[in-house]
Write a protein that holds these residues in place. Structure first.
Motif, mmCIF file in Angstrom:
data_model
loop_
_atom_site.group_PDB
_atom_site.id
_atom_site.type_symbol
_atom_site.label_atom_id
_atom_site.label_comp_id
_atom_site.label_asym_id
_atom_site.label_seq_id
_atom_site.Cartn_x
_atom_site.Cartn_y
_atom_site.Cartn_z
ATOM 1 N N GLU A 102 0.867 -1.179 0.000
ATOM 2 C CA GLU A 102 0.000 0.000 0.000
ATOM 3 C C GLU A 102 0.901 1.226 0.000
ATOM 4 N N ALA A 103 0.752 2.053 -1.024
ATOM 5 C CA ALA A 103 1.689 3.170 -1.197
ATOM 6 C C ALA A 103 1.105 4.505 -0.751
ATOM 7 N N GLY A 104 0.072 4.479 0.098
ATOM 8 C CA GLY A 104 -0.457 5.723 0.630
ATOM 9 C C GLY A 104 -1.554 6.312 -0.231
ATOM 10 N N ALA A 105 -1.857 7.568 0.022
ATOM 11 C CA ALA A 105 -3.001 8.218 -0.604
ATOM 12 C C ALA A 105 -2.669 8.751 -1.993
ATOM 13 N N GLN A 106 -3.701 8.761 -2.840
ATOM 14 C CA GLN A 106 -3.681 9.449 -4.129
ATOM 15 C C GLN A 106 -2.576 8.927 -5.064
ATOM 16 N N GLY A 107 -2.441 9.569 -6.232
ATOM 17 C CA GLY A 107 -1.332 9.275 -7.122
ATOM 18 C C GLY A 107 -1.637 8.344 -8.269
ATOM 19 N N GLU A 108 -2.272 8.861 -9.332
ATOM 20 C CA GLU A 108 -2.556 8.015 -10.491
ATOM 21 C C GLU A 108 -1.284 7.596 -11.220
ATOM 22 N N HIS A 109 -0.163 8.290 -10.958
ATOM 23 C CA HIS A 109 1.107 7.876 -11.566
ATOM 24 C C HIS A 109 1.524 6.486 -11.103
ATOM 25 N N LYS A 110 0.945 6.002 -10.007
ATOM 26 C CA LYS A 110 1.277 4.664 -9.511
ATOM 27 C C LYS A 110 0.743 3.572 -10.434
ATOM 28 N N LEU A 111 -0.300 3.892 -11.194
ATOM 29 C CA LEU A 111 -0.940 2.899 -12.055
ATOM 30 C C LEU A 111 0.049 2.295 -13.038
ATOM 31 N N ALA A 112 0.851 3.130 -13.681
ATOM 32 C CA ALA A 112 1.807 2.648 -14.680
ATOM 33 C C ALA A 112 2.916 1.812 -14.053
ATOM 34 N N ARG A 113 3.022 1.847 -12.740
ATOM 35 C CA ARG A 113 4.107 1.148 -12.050
ATOM 36 C C ARG A 113 3.608 -0.075 -11.295
ATOM 37 N N GLY A 114 2.428 -0.554 -11.689
ATOM 38 C CA GLY A 114 1.944 -1.829 -11.171
ATOM 39 C C GLY A 114 0.969 -1.735 -10.024
ATOM 40 N N TYR A 115 0.584 -0.532 -9.622
ATOM 41 C CA TYR A 115 -0.346 -0.351 -8.515
ATOM 42 C C TYR A 115 -1.743 -0.094 -9.094
ATOM 43 N N LEU A 116 -2.701 -0.950 -8.736
ATOM 44 C CA LEU A 116 -4.044 -0.862 -9.286
ATOM 45 C C LEU A 116 -5.003 -0.195 -8.294
ATOM 46 N N PRO A 117 -6.075 0.435 -8.801
ATOM 47 C CA PRO A 117 -7.029 1.119 -7.912
ATOM 48 C C PRO A 117 -7.873 0.118 -7.129
ATOM 49 N N VAL A 118 -8.071 0.426 -5.859
ATOM 50 C CA VAL A 118 -8.934 -0.371 -4.991
ATOM 51 C C VAL A 118 -9.810 0.569 -4.176
ATOM 52 N N GLU A 119 -10.936 0.055 -3.710
ATOM 53 C CA GLU A 119 -11.819 0.852 -2.862
ATOM 54 C C GLU A 119 -11.262 0.956 -1.449
ATOM 55 N N THR A 120 -11.473 2.117 -0.835
ATOM 56 C CA THR A 120 -11.264 2.291 0.597
ATOM 57 C C THR A 120 -12.574 2.777 1.199
ATOM 58 N N HIS A 121 -12.750 2.550 2.503
ATOM 59 C CA HIS A 121 -14.069 2.737 3.111
ATOM 60 C C HIS A 121 -13.989 3.581 4.377
ATOM 61 N N SER A 122 -15.047 4.332 4.619
ATOM 62 C CA SER A 122 -15.188 5.064 5.873
ATOM 63 C C SER A 122 -16.664 5.175 6.219
ATOM 64 N N LEU A 123 -16.920 5.448 7.494
ATOM 65 C CA LEU A 123 -18.283 5.593 8.013
ATOM 66 C C LEU A 123 -18.430 6.968 8.645
ATOM 67 N N HIS A 124 -19.628 7.528 8.525
ATOM 68 C CA HIS A 124 -19.865 8.886 9.011
ATOM 69 C C HIS A 124 -21.261 8.979 9.631
ATOM 70 N N TRP A 125 -21.346 9.692 10.729
ATOM 71 C CA TRP A 125 -22.637 10.002 11.351
ATOM 72 C C TRP A 125 -22.671 11.503 11.594
ATOM 73 N N ILE A 126 -23.682 12.146 11.069
ATOM 74 C CA ILE A 126 -23.809 13.600 11.161
ATOM 75 C C ILE A 126 -25.061 13.933 11.957
ATOM 76 N N ALA A 127 -24.899 14.792 12.933
ATOM 77 C CA ALA A 127 -25.979 15.045 13.882
ATOM 78 C C ALA A 127 -27.161 15.778 13.267
ATOM 79 N N GLU A 128 -26.919 16.800 12.463
ATOM 80 C CA GLU A 128 -28.008 17.639 11.937
ATOM 81 C C GLU A 128 -28.700 16.907 10.785
ATOM 82 N N PRO A 129 -29.987 16.582 10.919
ATOM 83 C CA PRO A 129 -30.647 15.703 9.940
ATOM 84 C C PRO A 129 -30.624 16.212 8.502
#
Length: 385
Positions: free
Chosen positions: A321-348
Motif C-alpha cells: 500500500e503506497a499511501g493516498a492518491q497518485g494516479e502515476h502509480k498505475l503505470a508502475r503496477g499499482y491498481l485502484p482499490v476501494e477504501t471505506h469510511s463511516l460517518h454520522w452527522i448530527a443535523e438531519p
C-alpha cells in the motif's frame, strides 16, 4: 456485566491488554496492522504528535466485562480535518456557512495514516456496540459529527445499516503480489511498454551513482533517523505546511518499532541523501513517507515503489500500500482499490445532503476504478510477452 469507558489517554490501558485485541496476530509474529498497536499509537502521543495543541486528542473507547477488555476503538477529538486523508473540508465549510459549527468532531482513526485496517478492535460482535456508543457520545456532547476512516470493508458493510450511518467509498492504489518469485517475474506480467519504462527508470536511478540500502530492525541506527528527519521535514513543509510528526516520534519508532519498519535510504558515499519509510505488516508493506535533500532522476520511483515491490516479493508479502492518491502509480503496477469510511452527522438535513453527495461519489469512484483498471499496466490475456 459489560460496561463502556471513555479514557483520557491510551496510557490508561496496559499495552499487553490493548494488543491482545488490537493485534492478536502479533503473538509469535508480526501484527497484521502495525498502526493499531499500542506501541504505534503511544509513539504519536508520547512524542507530542497527537495530544494537546495538535488537534488530535486521544479518547480511546473500551468495552469491558467484569474488568476483562473485550473491545476498543481508537477515538479522537478533532479540532480540524488535517492528517485524515478522507477529505471533509467541504462539509465543514458548508455547515459553517449555514451557521453551524463543524469542529470539534469525533474521529475513529489512526492519525496521519491512510492505511486500511480494523477500527473496531476485538470480536466482530462488539462493533455495533462501540459505534452506537460513539454516536451517543457525539450526540450527548452536541458535536457535529462522528467519522471512522479507513475501516475495513467488512466493518463498513456491517455498520452501514445502523440508523443515520453514512458509508463513503474512496480509492487508493495498491500493488498485489500474484505469486511472483522475483522482480523480473513481476515485470514479465506487464505489457512490453510498461516493462521497458520501469527498467529504464530503475537504470536511470542507479546511474546516479548512489548506493541504495533497505534497512530493518537493528540495521537501522539513530543517525539514520537524523537523516530521515531532514527528508521528512522537506516533504512535510511542502505538502502540509508543517510536518505532522515531531522529531521525537521517530525516536519512539526506533525504540519500540524498528522491527516493524523498512527504511530505504540512498547514500552518496557515507551521506544519506534520500529515503522512504515503510511499516511492515504480516501480509502488507505500507509505504508512508519519502523525502530527499538532493534531486536525482527517478529516485523517488526507485525508493518508494520498486524497492518496496522487490522487498515484498523477497519476503512473501501479498500487498504494498503506497499511501493516498497518485494516479502515476498505475503505470508502475499499482491498481485502484476501494477504501471505506463511516460517518454520522448530527443535523438531519445536513446528513441528508451529505448522503446524496456520497451516493453520487460512490458511483463515480466505481466507474473510475473500472476505467483505470482497464488501462492498467498488465499484459492482456493472450497478448505477446
Amino acid at each position: 456485566m459489560a460496561d463502556l469507558t471513555l479514557h483520557d489517554s491510551l496510557a490508561d490501558i496496559p499495552e499487553a491488554e490493548w494488543d491482545a485485541i488490537a493485534a492478536p496476530e502479533s503473538a509469535g509474529g508480526r501484527a497484521v496492522d502495525p498502526f493499531t498497536t499500542h506501541r504505534f499509537l503511544s509513539a504519536l502521543d508520547l512524542s507530542g504528535s497527537t495530544g494537546k495543541g495538535s488537534g488530535w486528542q486521544a479518547r480511546p473507547l473500551v468495552l469491558r466485562d467484569d474488568g476483562k477488555l473485550l473491545a476498543a476503538t481508537p477515538l479522537y477529538v478533532k479540532g480540524h480535518s488535517q492528517g485524515e486523508y478522507i477529505f471533509d473540508h467541504g462539509w465543514a465549510d458548508a455547515l459553517e456557512r449555514a451557521g453551524g459549527r463543524y469542529y470539534p468532531k469525533l474521529q475513529i482513526a489512526v492519525p496521519f495514516t491512510p492505511a486500511t485496517g480494523r477500527r473496531f478492535l476485538g470480536a466482530a460482535e462488539h462493533r455495533e456496540t462501540l459505534w452506537q456508543a460513539a454516536i451517543g457520545i457525539t450526540a450527548q456532547n452536541r458535536l457535529s459529527s462522528l467519522h471512522a476512516t479507513f475501516c475495513t470493508e467488512g466493518e463498513a458493510e456491517a455498520l452501514a445499516g445502523v440508523e443515520g450511518t453514512l458509508h463513503r467509498v474512496t480509492q487508493q492504489f495498491h500493488w498485489q503480489n500474484r505469486g511472483y518469485g522475483s522482480f523480473d517475474d513481476f515485470l514479465a506480467d506487464l505489457s512490453s511498454r510498461k516493462r521497458k519504462m520501469i527498467r529504464k527508470e530503475r537504470e536511470t536511478a542507479r546511474a546516479s551513482g548512489l548506493t541504495i540500502r533497505a534497512l530493518t530492525g537493528d540495521e537501522i541506527e539513530p543517525p539514520h533517523w537524523d537523516a530521515f528527519w531532514a527528508f521528512y521535514q522537506d516533504t512535510g513543509s511542502r505538502k502540509w505546511g508543517h510536518p505532522y510528526l515531531t522529531r521525537d516520534a521517530f525516536r519512539h519508532f526506533h525504540d519500540t518499532m524498528r522491527h516493524d519498519i523498512l527504511l530505504v535510504l540512498a547514500f552518496d558515499g557515507p551521506r544519506p541523501v534520500a529515503g522512504a519509510l515503510n511499516f511492515i505488516g504480516r501480509d502488507t508493506l505500507y509505504g508512508r513517507y519519502w523525502g530527499c535533500i538532493e534531486d536525482h532522476p527517478c529516485l523517488h520511483f526507485e525508493l518508494c515503489y520498486y524497492q518496496a515491490i522487490d522487498w515484498a516479493i523477497t519476503h512473501g508479502l501479498h500487498r504494498v500500500e503506497a499511501g493516498a492518491q497518485g494516479e502515476h502509480k498505475l503505470a508502475r503496477g499499482y491498481l485502484p482499490v476501494e477504501t471505506h469510511s463511516l460517518h454520522w452527522i448530527a443535523e438531519p438535513s445536513f446528513r441528508t445532503a451529505v448522503d446524496r453527495y456520497l451516493q453520487a461519489e460512490r458511483r463515480a469512484v466505481g466507474e473510475e476504478i473500472e476505467v483505470l483498471t482497464a488501462y492498467g499496466p498488465f499484459r492482456r490475456v493472450g497478448a505477446e510477452p
